[in-house]
Design a protein around this motif. Structure first.
Motif, mmCIF file in Angstrom:
data_model
loop_
_atom_site.group_PDB
_atom_site.id
_atom_site.type_symbol
_atom_site.label_atom_id
_atom_site.label_comp_id
_atom_site.label_asym_id
_atom_site.label_seq_id
_atom_site.Cartn_x
_atom_site.Cartn_y
_atom_site.Cartn_z
ATOM 1 N N TRP A 72 0.833 -1.200 0.000
ATOM 2 C CA TRP A 72 0.000 0.000 0.000
ATOM 3 C C TRP A 72 0.867 1.249 0.000
ATOM 4 C CZ3 TRP A 72 1.472 2.798 4.156
ATOM 5 C CH2 TRP A 72 1.955 2.119 5.286
ATOM 6 N N VAL A 73 0.257 2.341 -0.429
ATOM 7 C CA VAL A 73 0.852 3.670 -0.317
ATOM 8 C C VAL A 73 -0.235 4.592 0.211
ATOM 9 C CG1 VAL A 73 2.040 5.557 -1.474
ATOM 10 C CG2 VAL A 73 2.406 3.208 -2.250
ATOM 11 N N ARG A 74 0.108 5.439 1.184
ATOM 12 C CA ARG A 74 -0.917 6.297 1.771
ATOM 13 C C ARG A 74 -0.505 7.757 1.767
ATOM 14 N NH1 ARG A 74 -1.234 7.245 7.922
ATOM 15 N NH2 ARG A 74 0.936 7.310 8.579
ATOM 16 N N ILE A 75 -1.520 8.638 1.738
ATOM 17 C CA ILE A 75 -1.367 10.084 1.880
ATOM 18 C C ILE A 75 -2.089 10.468 3.162
ATOM 19 C CG2 ILE A 75 -1.889 12.338 0.867
ATOM 20 C CD1 ILE A 75 -1.917 10.941 -1.881
ATOM 21 N N PHE A 76 -1.442 11.283 4.015
ATOM 22 C CA PHE A 76 -1.994 11.505 5.343
ATOM 23 C C PHE A 76 -1.483 12.816 5.922
ATOM 24 C CE2 PHE A 76 2.027 9.389 5.536
ATOM 25 C CZ PHE A 76 2.678 9.897 6.643
ATOM 26 N N SER A 77 -2.186 13.315 6.926
ATOM 27 C CA SER A 77 -1.707 14.415 7.758
ATOM 28 C C SER A 77 -0.912 13.803 8.901
ATOM 29 C CB SER A 77 -2.882 15.223 8.309
ATOM 30 O OG SER A 77 -2.500 15.937 9.464
ATOM 31 N N LYS A 78 0.290 14.300 9.116
ATOM 32 C CA LYS A 78 1.129 13.770 10.197
ATOM 33 C C LYS A 78 0.474 13.955 11.565
ATOM 34 C CE LYS A 78 5.450 14.739 7.741
ATOM 35 N NZ LYS A 78 6.712 15.537 7.767
ATOM 36 N N ALA A 79 -0.240 15.054 11.736
ATOM 37 C CA ALA A 79 -0.886 15.306 13.028
ATOM 38 C C ALA A 79 -2.091 14.403 13.239
ATOM 39 C CB ALA A 79 -1.306 16.770 13.131
ATOM 40 N N MET A 80 -2.844 14.155 12.172
ATOM 41 C CA MET A 80 -4.072 13.390 12.309
ATOM 42 C C MET A 80 -3.849 11.882 12.221
ATOM 43 S SD MET A 80 -6.139 15.849 12.821
ATOM 44 C CE MET A 80 -7.724 15.022 12.782
ATOM 45 N N SER A 81 -2.751 11.473 11.604
ATOM 46 C CA SER A 81 -2.462 10.051 11.457
ATOM 47 C C SER A 81 -0.956 9.819 11.477
ATOM 48 C CB SER A 81 -3.060 9.507 10.151
ATOM 49 O OG SER A 81 -2.742 8.145 9.972
ATOM 50 N N PRO A 82 -0.322 9.914 12.654
ATOM 51 C CA PRO A 82 1.135 9.818 12.730
ATOM 52 C C PRO A 82 1.687 8.449 12.352
ATOM 53 C CG PRO A 82 0.185 9.858 14.920
ATOM 54 C CD PRO A 82 -0.924 10.193 13.969
ATOM 55 N N THR A 83 0.878 7.399 12.475
ATOM 56 C CA THR A 83 1.285 6.059 12.058
ATOM 57 C C THR A 83 0.114 5.419 11.315
ATOM 58 O OG1 THR A 83 0.455 4.773 13.940
ATOM 59 C CG2 THR A 83 2.584 5.891 14.215
ATOM 60 N N PRO A 84 0.387 4.368 10.519
ATOM 61 C CA PRO A 84 -0.714 3.694 9.812
ATOM 62 C C PRO A 84 -1.732 3.057 10.740
ATOM 63 C CG PRO A 84 1.396 3.140 8.818
ATOM 64 C CD PRO A 84 1.701 3.848 10.103
ATOM 65 N N ARG A 85 -1.408 2.909 12.009
ATOM 66 C CA ARG A 85 -2.349 2.321 12.963
ATOM 67 C C ARG A 85 -3.289 3.350 13.572
ATOM 68 N NH1 ARG A 85 -1.567 -2.641 14.815
ATOM 69 N NH2 ARG A 85 -2.402 -2.140 16.863
ATOM 70 N N GLU A 86 -3.060 4.632 13.276
ATOM 71 C CA GLU A 86 -3.842 5.699 13.904
ATOM 72 C C GLU A 86 -4.501 6.573 12.845
ATOM 73 O OE1 GLU A 86 -1.686 7.779 17.175
ATOM 74 O OE2 GLU A 86 -0.042 6.476 16.559
ATOM 75 N N GLY A 87 -5.751 6.952 13.112
ATOM 76 C CA GLY A 87 -6.405 7.957 12.299
ATOM 77 C C GLY A 87 -6.845 7.459 10.933
ATOM 78 N N PHE A 88 -7.274 8.423 10.109
ATOM 79 C CA PHE A 88 -7.744 8.149 8.754
ATOM 80 C C PHE A 88 -6.727 8.649 7.735
ATOM 81 C CE2 PHE A 88 -11.666 7.774 11.079
ATOM 82 C CZ PHE A 88 -12.421 6.861 10.358
ATOM 83 N N TYR A 89 -6.761 8.050 6.540
ATOM 84 C CA TYR A 89 -5.832 8.457 5.489
ATOM 85 C C TYR A 89 -6.327 7.952 4.135
ATOM 86 C CZ TYR A 89 -4.226 3.987 7.448
ATOM 87 O OH TYR A 89 -4.176 2.739 7.997
ATOM 88 N N LEU A 90 -5.834 8.575 3.093
ATOM 89 C CA LEU A 90 -6.077 8.135 1.721
ATOM 90 C C LEU A 90 -5.055 7.047 1.414
ATOM 91 C CD1 LEU A 90 -6.395 10.592 -1.321
ATOM 92 C CD2 LEU A 90 -5.425 8.317 -1.526
ATOM 93 N N VAL A 91 -5.511 5.896 0.956
ATOM 94 C CA VAL A 91 -4.582 4.791 0.743
ATOM 95 C C VAL A 91 -4.905 4.052 -0.554
ATOM 96 C CG1 VAL A 91 -5.966 3.284 2.238
ATOM 97 C CG2 VAL A 91 -3.586 2.693 1.754
ATOM 98 N N ILE A 92 -3.855 3.703 -1.299
ATOM 99 C CA ILE A 92 -3.976 2.921 -2.519
ATOM 100 C C ILE A 92 -3.641 1.479 -2.197
ATOM 101 C CG2 ILE A 92 -3.115 2.568 -4.862
ATOM 102 C CD1 ILE A 92 -2.505 5.539 -5.013
ATOM 103 N N HIS A 93 -4.586 0.578 -2.502
ATOM 104 C CA HIS A 93 -4.404 -0.857 -2.307
ATOM 105 C C HIS A 93 -4.376 -1.564 -3.660
ATOM 106 C CE1 HIS A 93 -4.648 -1.016 2.039
ATOM 107 N NE2 HIS A 93 -5.800 -0.368 2.053
ATOM 108 N N PHE A 94 -3.898 -2.811 -3.656
ATOM 109 C CA PHE A 94 -3.782 -3.600 -4.886
ATOM 110 C C PHE A 94 -4.403 -4.976 -4.666
ATOM 111 C CE2 PHE A 94 -0.441 -0.504 -4.789
ATOM 112 C CZ PHE A 94 -0.375 -0.028 -6.097
ATOM 113 N N ALA A 95 -5.187 -5.441 -5.635
ATOM 114 C CA ALA A 95 -5.723 -6.793 -5.571
ATOM 115 C C ALA A 95 -4.575 -7.793 -5.611
ATOM 116 C CB ALA A 95 -6.675 -7.031 -6.732
ATOM 117 N N ALA A 96 -4.723 -8.881 -4.880
ATOM 118 C CA ALA A 96 -3.652 -9.872 -4.795
ATOM 119 C C ALA A 96 -3.322 -10.480 -6.150
ATOM 120 C CB ALA A 96 -4.039 -10.965 -3.804
#
Length: 374
Positions: A72-96
């Protein structure tokens, strides 16, 4: 960017957890090439966000140690989502199987609760993603174009968690990458993420009890790393405006139901003394911007009062109050009322979230006490 996405899709069927040449190439495309292409788009994507979110960043992952089926690759606000385990973010996923790319907005698998960061269950993930969809539907009246079901088709548990943590998604077949306006979809997804972030700043995703617990934890642990909470919360003035608005609505509700009300919030351990035909109710009022109302904060005196006068007290929760800040002055509008009259506090759970720890009054300082010289 469509070329890079297509290359990643072509490598997906060659997945192995080992760092083979194909997986090395996929990792380079995810962490360097695609992430770099998205970083180059941040100046244009920032136009989708409120100016308060001036800390947008990009990161990608294809697994830590062993490779993952679902990079995956994500776009995020550092304050609102400092790690992938926290907050919301725009993320690109790929089918297996490499058949599709998904442009999504999703959330991490932890949440601030009771003043601490805690893992969330599948049910809680469902609640969080449903809330995100509600925020988008309130603004745009529809999830379109992000109304596709995400299915990555992976065997491992983590990709299935990604699916559960997705609020909404747009599926793009690998064969359609060259004919899809990817930049427009990214911008539309960023607009929706911005709306979610704005709702989080007003703490609409936290119950009133968790809002208050968060403020207490900041006082008790001011040095704790709380990067993910920067910018979130209400000012003292905004909270006062919300409480006054809630009191007004509560008194109006009681009047409609035949009660005469006296505002006792400044002098008593309850907010309203409500009287009707010889009946008296001691009513507590809680106003909140939250869309969730499964907990509130009460002082020790308030809890004791509701237990001592069980059957003659009430709790009125006014939720979903909306704030506007025109000309810098906050005003409150709206609100949904839940009136629990004749409330039994012991039907709810009471969890201590802080203690006042006092030195025992023994008339002397403990002999073993060590003082550090300044």
């Amino acid at each position: 960017m469509e070329i890079t996405l297509g290359q990643i899709c072509s490598l997906q069927p060659k997945y192995t957890s080992s760092n083979t040449p194909d997986m090395q190439e996929r990792g380079h495309l995810i962490r360097s090439v695609l992430a770099g292409e998205l970083r180059s788009r941040l100046p244009s994507l920032r136009k989708a966000f409120d100016s308060v979110f001036d800390d947008l960043a990009v990161e990608g992952s294809d697994g830590i140690g062993r490779k993952t089926e679902a990079p995956w690759v994500r776009i995020f606000s550092k304050a609102m989502s400092p790690t992938p385990r926290e907050g919301f973010y725009l993320v690109i996923h790929f089918a297996a199987d490499g058949s599709a790319v998904f442009i999504t907005v999703g959330c991490g698998s932890t949440i601030w609760r009771g003043g601490d960061l805690r893992p969330v269950s599948d049910d809680e993930l469902k609640t969080r993603t449903s809330w995100a969809r509600l925020i988008v539907q309130q603004k745009w009246k529809s999830l379109i174009p992000f109304d596709d079901k995400i299915f990555l088709g992976a065997k491992a548990q983590l990709p299935r968690t990604f699916e559960k943590a997705t609020g909404f998604a747009k599926r793009i077949a690998a064969s359609e990458l060259n004919t899809t306006d990817l930049d427009l979809l990214l911008f539309r997804a960023a607009e929706r993420l911005n709306e979610i972030y704005l709702a989080q700043i007003e703490q609409r995703d936290l119950s009133p009890g968790d809002q208050s617990a968060d403020e207490i934890s900041i006082i008790a642990k001011p040095l704790r790393n709380r990067a993910g909470k920067q910018g979130r919360g209400l000012t003292a003035k905004e909270r006062q405006v919300i409480e006054r608005h809630a009191m007004t609505l509560a008194i109006k509700h009681l009047s409609i139901n035949g009660y005469e009300s006296q505002d006792t919030s400044a002098t008593k351990s309850f907010d309203i003394l409500a009287k009707r035909a010889g009946e008296e109710l001691l009513v507590e009022v809680k106003g909140t911007t939250s869309d969730f109302c499964d907990s509130v904060l009460m002082t020790k005196n308030e809890v004791n009062l509701h237990r001592a006068h069980k059957g003659s007290t009430g709790l009125i929760i006014v939720s979903k109050i909306r704030l506007s800040r025109d000309n810098g002055e906050p005003t409150a509008t709206g609100g949904e009322i839940e009136a629990l009259l004749g409330w039994d506090i012991d039907e709810w759970t009471s969890d201590p979230i802080a203690f006042q720890v006092s030195r025992k009054s023994n008339g002397s300082i403990a002999r073993n006490q060590t003082r550090t010289p300044r």
